[in-house]
Design an enzyme around this catalytic site. Sequence first.
Site, short mmCIF file in Angstrom:
data_model
loop_
_atom_site.label_atom_id
_atom_site.label_comp_id
_atom_site.label_asym_id
_atom_site.label_seq_id
_atom_site.Cartn_x
_atom_site.Cartn_y
_atom_site.Cartn_z
N ASP A 44 0.86 -1.18 0.00
CA ASP A 44 0.00 0.00 0.00
C ASP A 44 0.90 1.23 0.00
O ASP A 44 2.10 1.14 0.32
CB ASP A 44 -0.90 -0.04 1.24
CG ASP A 44 -1.74 1.20 1.39
OD1 ASP A 44 -2.34 1.64 0.40
OD2 ASP A 44 -1.78 1.76 2.51
N ASP A 46 -0.24 5.17 0.82
CA ASP A 46 -0.50 6.17 1.86
C ASP A 46 -0.63 5.53 3.22
O ASP A 46 -1.43 4.61 3.43
CB ASP A 46 -1.78 6.94 1.52
CG ASP A 46 -1.65 7.69 0.20
OD1 ASP A 46 -1.00 8.74 0.20
OD2 ASP A 46 -2.19 7.21 -0.81
N ASP A 223 -2.15 -0.34 6.02
CA ASP A 223 -2.34 0.35 7.29
C ASP A 223 -3.79 0.62 7.66
O ASP A 223 -4.07 1.09 8.76
CB ASP A 223 -1.61 1.70 7.25
CG ASP A 223 -2.34 2.70 6.34
OD1 ASP A 223 -2.75 3.76 6.84
OD2 ASP A 223 -2.49 2.41 5.15
#
Length: 285
Positions: A44, A46, A223
């Site tokens: 991922d 961001d 996240d």
Amino acid sequence: MSTRDPERRAAVPGARAPGGALPGPAPDPLDPAVEPGRWALFLDVDGTLLGFQGRPEDVQLHASLRGVLNALDAGLGHAVALVSGRTLADLDRIQAPLKLPAAGLHGLERRDADGTIDHGVEGAALDHLRAGLTDLVTRHDALWLEDKGRALAVHYRADPALHGTVLDRVHALCAREAPDTLAVLDGKMVCEVKPRHADKGSAIRGFMARPPFAGRLPVFLGDDVTDEDGFRAVNALGGLSIRVGTQPAGKLTHAAYRLADEPAVEAWLDRVRQAVVPGARPPNG
């Protein structure tokens, strides 16, 4: 430390955090038992590779991290891919001059290692939501609507107190316009709507069905709640699921392992680089 140590045993492939337990520390890629040379690495962007900025367009890979990813791409036989809610075009802007395989819009579009692009199915149901979401953001100066074409995102980072207002309105619009075809993603300071048929898990499975990813051990770092589909997918494939950041209160994760933050991710990825490209000088981007 020996791999017989109980702390290390919990951090090698095959070890899984018990259901409902907090994730354990991410495996040490320099431990021979971990075998990072067999990995297919999915990342991922961001909140995982890079910290959040006020505007998504302000995010870009810095030279040292770009160098690590470039070395990993070569060391893992080009089995490194970005998996993000951003569009493919934006992912290419962020990583340039690299052009890693990538899945954008939470799996709605995917570019494989050979350059083949799968744009998936159009999300026509979103057309009915644009007017309602535009009306919402015009009534609150702190809100911003990001139109990704086949996904819509309402950002409220400038005023986190608007979270409930945004989420309630988005759910109400989806229930009225397209309850069976759209999914609402309640992310970090953003509420996103996308077609239900694709997610990060389906993107990872798509990559794993084709070379150079096929036959490798999938490893996914993410996240946010939007990454949970990816965690589930790699767990089902016997891979490693790694959550970045703190665990939100009252929320469980499907990730088996954890890293503290974005700098910890870069340091961990550099250790993977050292393991798969032994003797190489530190990359400079």
